[in-house]
Motif scaffolding. Structure first.
Motif, PDB file in Angstrom:
ATOM      1  N   VAL A   1      41.138  29.563 -19.148  1.00 50.52           N
ATOM      2  CA  VAL A   1      39.871  30.125 -20.331  1.00 50.52           C
ATOM      3  C   VAL A   1      38.874  29.046 -20.162  1.00 50.52           C
ATOM      4  O   VAL A   1      37.603  29.212 -19.713  1.00 50.52           O
ATOM      5  N   ILE A   2      39.278  27.863 -20.596  1.00 53.18           N
ATOM      6  CA  ILE A   2      38.361  26.846 -20.912  1.00 53.18           C
ATOM      7  C   ILE A   2      37.637  26.323 -19.387  1.00 53.18           C
ATOM      8  O   ILE A   2      36.564  26.102 -19.255  1.00 53.18           O
ATOM      9  N   THR A   3      38.630  26.115 -18.236  1.00 55.99           N
ATOM     10  CA  THR A   3      38.192  26.035 -17.085  1.00 55.99           C
ATOM     11  C   THR A   3      36.865  26.998 -16.680  1.00 55.99           C
ATOM     12  O   THR A   3      35.904  26.548 -15.948  1.00 55.99           O
ATOM     13  N   ASN A   4      37.261  28.176 -17.118  1.00 54.29           N
ATOM     14  CA  ASN A   4      36.120  29.311 -16.610  1.00 54.29           C
ATOM     15  C   ASN A   4      35.037  29.025 -17.409  1.00 54.29           C
ATOM     16  O   ASN A   4      34.008  29.196 -16.714  1.00 54.29           O
ATOM     17  N   MET A   5      35.223  28.832 -18.761  1.00 54.40           N
ATOM     18  CA  MET A   5      34.034  28.823 -19.483  1.00 54.40           C
ATOM     19  C   MET A   5      33.138  27.486 -18.890  1.00 54.40           C
ATOM     20  O   MET A   5      31.929  27.574 -18.948  1.00 54.40           O
ATOM     21  N   VAL A   6      33.676  26.296 -18.582  1.00 56.42           N
ATOM     22  CA  VAL A   6      32.961  25.289 -18.318  1.00 56.42           C
ATOM     23  C   VAL A   6      32.560  25.237 -17.074  1.00 56.42           C
ATOM     24  O   VAL A   6      31.346  24.886 -16.646  1.00 56.42           O
ATOM     25  N   SER A   7      33.112  25.895 -15.986  1.00 56.46           N
ATOM     26  CA  SER A   7      32.692  25.956 -14.637  1.00 56.46           C
ATOM     27  C   SER A   7      31.665  27.117 -14.402  1.00 56.46           C
ATOM     28  O   SER A   7      30.711  26.694 -13.636  1.00 56.46           O
ATOM     29  N   ASN A   8      31.653  27.968 -15.582  1.00 53.68           N
ATOM     30  CA  ASN A   8      30.601  29.048 -15.312  1.00 53.68           C
ATOM     31  C   ASN A   8      29.341  28.045 -16.162  1.00 53.68           C
ATOM     32  O   ASN A   8      28.149  28.334 -15.578  1.00 53.68           O
ATOM     33  N   ALA A   9      29.306  27.313 -16.999  1.00 52.08           N
ATOM     34  CA  ALA A   9      27.964  26.584 -17.584  1.00 52.08           C
ATOM     35  C   ALA A   9      27.723  25.674 -16.576  1.00 52.08           C
ATOM     36  O   ALA A   9      26.708  25.876 -16.559  1.00 52.08           O
ATOM     37  N   ALA A  10      28.490  25.075 -15.636  1.00 52.22           N
ATOM     38  CA  ALA A  10      27.879  24.451 -14.663  1.00 52.22           C
ATOM     39  C   ALA A  10      27.305  25.197 -13.407  1.00 52.22           C
ATOM     40  O   ALA A  10      26.202  24.902 -13.115  1.00 52.22           O
ATOM     41  N   LYS A  11      27.935  26.300 -13.175  1.00 54.10           N
ATOM     42  CA  LYS A  11      27.527  27.056 -12.197  1.00 54.10           C
ATOM     43  C   LYS A  11      25.999  27.832 -12.787  1.00 54.10           C
ATOM     44  O   LYS A  11      25.311  27.853 -11.661  1.00 54.10           O
ATOM     45  N   TYR A  12      25.975  28.274 -13.764  1.00 55.16           N
ATOM     46  CA  TYR A  12      24.918  29.058 -14.202  1.00 55.16           C
ATOM     47  C   TYR A  12      23.606  27.785 -14.922  1.00 55.16           C
ATOM     48  O   TYR A  12      23.027  28.386 -15.392  1.00 55.16           O
ATOM     49  N   SER A  13      23.880  26.588 -14.626  1.00 52.37           N
ATOM     50  CA  SER A  13      22.673  25.768 -14.963  1.00 52.37           C
ATOM     51  C   SER A  13      22.466  24.861 -13.910  1.00 52.37           C
ATOM     52  O   SER A  13      22.629  23.621 -14.202  1.00 52.37           O
ATOM     53  N   PRO A  14      21.970  25.315 -12.974  1.00 52.06           N
ATOM     54  CA  PRO A  14      21.598  24.322 -11.943  1.00 52.06           C
ATOM     55  C   PRO A  14      20.380  23.754 -12.142  1.00 52.06           C
ATOM     56  O   PRO A  14      19.773  24.047 -12.899  1.00 52.06           O
TER      57      PRO A  14
ATOM     58  N   PHE B   1      22.552  24.440 -20.643  1.00 47.14           N
ATOM     59  CA  PHE B   1      21.145  24.879 -20.843  1.00 47.14           C
ATOM     60  C   PHE B   1      20.671  25.394 -19.769  1.00 47.14           C
ATOM     61  O   PHE B   1      19.538  25.222 -19.133  1.00 47.14           O
ATOM     62  N   GLY B   2      21.301  26.567 -19.089  1.00 45.17           N
ATOM     63  CA  GLY B   2      21.009  26.985 -17.966  1.00 45.17           C
ATOM     64  C   GLY B   2      20.181  28.216 -18.017  1.00 45.17           C
ATOM     65  O   GLY B   2      19.250  28.471 -19.059  1.00 45.17           O
ATOM     66  N   ILE B   3      20.630  29.346 -17.227  1.00 43.46           N
ATOM     67  CA  ILE B   3      19.620  30.416 -17.183  1.00 43.46           C
ATOM     68  C   ILE B   3      19.697  31.668 -18.452  1.00 43.46           C
ATOM     69  O   ILE B   3      18.885  32.339 -18.498  1.00 43.46           O
ATOM     70  N   GLY B   4      20.893  31.395 -19.200  1.00 42.54           N
ATOM     71  CA  GLY B   4      20.906  32.247 -20.335  1.00 42.54           C
ATOM     72  C   GLY B   4      21.469  33.568 -19.924  1.00 42.54           C
ATOM     73  O   GLY B   4      21.346  34.017 -18.562  1.00 42.54           O
ATOM     74  N   ILE B   5      21.455  34.337 -20.969  1.00 45.80           N
ATOM     75  CA  ILE B   5      21.946  35.832 -20.753  1.00 45.80           C
ATOM     76  C   ILE B   5      21.227  36.723 -21.757  1.00 45.80           C
ATOM     77  O   ILE B   5      20.986  36.409 -22.748  1.00 45.80           O
TER      78      ILE B   5
ATOM     79  N   LYS C   1      20.493  21.075 -14.241  1.00 45.91           N
ATOM     80  CA  LYS C   1      20.574  20.614 -15.654  1.00 45.91           C
ATOM     81  C   LYS C   1      21.699  19.477 -15.416  1.00 45.91           C
ATOM     82  O   LYS C   1      22.546  19.618 -14.410  1.00 45.91           O
ATOM     83  N   ASN C   2      21.762  18.678 -16.451  1.00 45.34           N
ATOM     84  CA  ASN C   2      22.858  17.457 -16.203  1.00 45.34           C
ATOM     85  C   ASN C   2      23.930  17.471 -17.059  1.00 45.34           C
ATOM     86  O   ASN C   2      25.043  16.767 -16.935  1.00 45.34           O
ATOM     87  N   HIS C   3      23.957  18.244 -18.208  1.00 45.89           N
ATOM     88  CA  HIS C   3      25.117  18.160 -18.996  1.00 45.89           C
ATOM     89  C   HIS C   3      25.533  19.339 -19.638  1.00 45.89           C
ATOM     90  O   HIS C   3      24.677  20.526 -19.787  1.00 45.89           O
ATOM     91  N   ILE C   4      26.719  19.299 -20.138  1.00 45.85           N
ATOM     92  CA  ILE C   4      27.261  20.605 -20.703  1.00 45.85           C
ATOM     93  C   ILE C   4      28.071  19.968 -21.973  1.00 45.85           C
ATOM     94  O   ILE C   4      29.036  19.006 -22.056  1.00 45.85           O
ATOM     95  N   ILE C   5      28.064  20.694 -23.151  1.00 40.97           N
ATOM     96  CA  ILE C   5      28.567  20.187 -24.406  1.00 40.97           C
ATOM     97  C   ILE C   5      29.772  20.963 -24.798  1.00 40.97           C
ATOM     98  O   ILE C   5      29.870  22.402 -24.693  1.00 40.97           O
ATOM     99  N   VAL C   6      31.042  20.394 -24.995  1.00 44.85           N
ATOM    100  CA  VAL C   6      32.331  21.033 -25.491  1.00 44.85           C
ATOM    101  C   VAL C   6      32.540  20.675 -26.729  1.00 44.85           C
ATOM    102  O   VAL C   6      32.452  19.595 -27.166  1.00 44.85           O
ATOM    103  N   ARG C   7      32.951  21.840 -27.764  1.00 47.06           N
ATOM    104  CA  ARG C   7      33.178  21.393 -28.930  1.00 47.06           C
ATOM    105  C   ARG C   7      34.563  22.089 -29.412  1.00 47.06           C
ATOM    106  O   ARG C   7      34.581  23.496 -28.873  1.00 47.06           O
ATOM    107  N   SER C   8      35.492  21.480 -30.307  1.00 45.54           N
ATOM    108  CA  SER C   8      36.408  22.405 -30.962  1.00 45.54           C
ATOM    109  C   SER C   8      36.435  21.976 -32.517  1.00 45.54           C
ATOM    110  O   SER C   8      36.128  20.903 -32.788  1.00 45.54           O
ATOM    111  N   PHE C   9      36.597  23.154 -33.264  1.00 45.85           N
ATOM    112  CA  PHE C   9      36.129  22.947 -34.805  1.00 45.85           C
ATOM    113  C   PHE C   9      37.124  23.934 -35.449  1.00 45.85           C
ATOM    114  O   PHE C   9      37.446  25.008 -35.014  1.00 45.85           O
ATOM    115  N   ILE C  10      37.151  23.590 -36.806  1.00 47.68           N
ATOM    116  CA  ILE C  10      38.068  24.678 -37.515  1.00 47.68           C
ATOM    117  C   ILE C  10      37.067  25.313 -38.330  1.00 47.68           C
ATOM    118  O   ILE C  10      36.032  25.057 -38.747  1.00 47.68           O
TER     119      ILE C  10
END
Ligand code: ADP
Length: 491
Positions: A390-403, A426-430, A405-414
């Motif tokens: 799941v995480i790989t899919n989210m991050v690789s989509n983030a990279a794929k759909y933000s040509p 910071f890519g094409i958005g939906i 751009k140079n960074h992606i931010i991942v967070r985990s919190f409660i």
């Protein structure tokens, strides 16, 4: 009556007559009345003799009677009249009959009246008139078109609803038959045969039933109607009363519904066939890919450090067969989800180690800088391989759909007793219209299909994996500005 010379016959006739007979003096006082007169009005003889007849006439008829009386006395003619008497109980009795005046030596002596009680006749005539009125009102305002025809097919009644439905005015159909007006050409013969059959056998298969048939509009257009016909015997002929309503709109809706259902069924069948094909194709492709990968590894080993360019090419083959393998695995996951066989094997995961490890391995193959901005240190029960997927899919989509751009931010919190993982790009958005649908299988936003490769199943599989962990997955996005994908898992 002192001066009346009546014999026994007259006396009998007078006593037994069913008519109301009375003799009045010329001043209007009652001189003699017969038993029928007394019984009808509920009086005894002594209560009426000598009294003015006007005491027994209903107020509404007094003037009429006065004029009539003056007239017969003056003209010496026997004339007919209808008047109303009042009974002892103050009820109106309508009578109809003849009155005349008796002259002796040119001088009027007395008047006589012979009346029939017509109250009941009038009442029943009134009832008939009222029911006719009600029937007419029903025919005019009822919800259905009503057409009445006789056995010769002549149209006798054609109410306003029939005018509205068929476009013919009552005037236009008068003197015409149904076959000349609203029965479509192809049904005319059957209609005439049916009528002949009924007249011979009294048997009409469509009588007293509701049937749906086609009718003809004045414009020549055929349309569907609901029809029920009842037959009534009048004197020695038959009347047929037809109630009709236009059901073309309802029919259209029904047909549209049937078409929709058929389309749905067809698309369900297509979906099933597609699923079946995906399942078979991915299984069949899996073996050759595994073989290619195995031979690539073997040749790499055999090359050792020599043959630099060969080695480079082999590594490329290995990398692309990995990619192909990943895609096939996703397709196989879709089949597993369809069959309810996406099984999890959960273990305890320390998030503070788990998430950085995944980020590091994705970073090896991604140009974008992946920033782990915030991470929690909790233990959760989950399937590590599936969660990594799941995480790989989210991050690789983030990279794929933000040509570009140079960074992606991942967070985990409660948040509220849940662990939430987010991935911001910071890519094409939906656009918001797609934000639910992108989690459906094979759904891709239009602009992605042309510019970005993919199957549209990564998010579908990811959401199913999170669902199986008892969690949720969603997106917040602005078109042109980027997206934040989230999933949450219960702690
Ligand atoms: P794929 O990326 O292979 O098409 P996914 O199921 O992962 O399949 O994604 C479905 C669709 O959601 C994509 O086709 C794309 O239109 C949209 N999408 C997914 N992630 C992003 C993102 N980070 N930014 C913009 N669109 C995205």
């Amino acid at each position: 009556m002192s001066d009346f010379n009546h014999n026994d016959h007259f006396q009998d006739l007078f006593e037994s007559s069913q008519d109301m007979i009375c003799f009045l003096k010329i001043d209007g006082k009652i001189d003699l009345v017969n038993p029928t007169w007394l019984n009808t009005l509920g009086y005894k003889s002594e209560e009426v003799i000598g009294k003015s007849i006007f005491e027994f006439i209903h107020p509404d008829y007094k003037n009429k009677y006065l004029q009539h009386r003056t007239d017969i006395i003056e003209t010496n003619k026997i004339k007919s009249i209808e008047i109303g008497y009042l009974t002892k109980q103050n009820e109106l009795v309508i009578v109809e009959g003849k009155t005349g005046c008796r002259y002796e030596m040119g001088v009027p002596q007395y008047t006589h009246c012979v009346f029939k009680n017509t109250t009941n006749k009038q009442r029943s005539e009134k009832t008939v008139r009222e029911s006719e009125k009600r029937l007419k009102a029903f025919l005019r305002q009822g919800p259905d078109a009503v057409i009445i025809i006789n056995e010769y097919q002549d149209i006798l009644e054609w109410n306003p609803k029939a005018e509205a439905i068929f476009g013919f005015s009552q005037k236009e159909v008068t003197g015409k038959t149904l076959t000349e007006t609203i029965i479509p050409l192809q049904h005319r013969e059957a209609h005439l045969n049916g009528m002949q059959h009924f007249l011979k056998t009294s048997n009409g298969p469509i009588l007293n039933k509701t049937v749906e048939i086609t009718a003809l509009h004045k414009s020549g257009k055929e349309f569907d109607i609901n029809l029920s016909i009842s037959n009534v015997k009048i004197d020695d002929g038959w009347l047929f009363i037809a109630f009709l309503s236009d059901i073309s709109e309802r029919k259209k809706t029904e047909e549209a519904l049937i078409r929709k259902e058929a389309e749905l069924l067809q698309s369900k069948i297509l979906e099933e066939e597609k699923d079946q094909f995906i399942s078979i194709a991915s299984h069949e492709l899996k073996t050759p890919i595994t073989t290619i990968k195995a031979y690539t590894q073997l040749t790499l080993m055999m090359c050792g450090d020599n043959h630099v360019s060969l080695r480079k090419n082999l590594l490329k083959i290995d990398q692309f067969s990995n990619k192909l393998n990943l895609l096939l695995n996703e397709l196989l996951d879709v089949s597993k989800i369809n069959l309810g066989q996406l099984n999890l094997s959960k273990t305890e995961i320390s998030f503070n180690i788990f998430l950085p490890d995944i980020i590091n391995s994705i970073q090896q193959i991604t140009k974008h800088r992946i920033i782990l901005d915030e991470n929690v240190s909790v233990q959760i029960q989950a399937d590590p391989l599936r969660l990594e997927q799941v995480i790989t899919n989210m991050v690789s989509n983030a990279a794929k759909y933000s040509p570009g751009k140079n960074h992606i931010i991942v967070r985990s919190f409660i948040h509220e007793n849940e662990i939430v993982v987010s991935c911001t790009d910071f890519g094409i958005g939906i656009a918001s219209v797609h934000s639910e649908q992108i989690f459906n299988r094979f759904y891709r936003v239009d602009n992605s299909t042309t510019k970005f490769s993919g199957f549209g199943i990564g998010l579908y599989v990811s959401k199913e994996i999170i669902k199986q962990h008892g969690g949720k997955m969603w997106v917040e996005s602005s078109e042109g500005e980027g997206s934040i994908f989230y999933f949450s898992l219960p702690l």
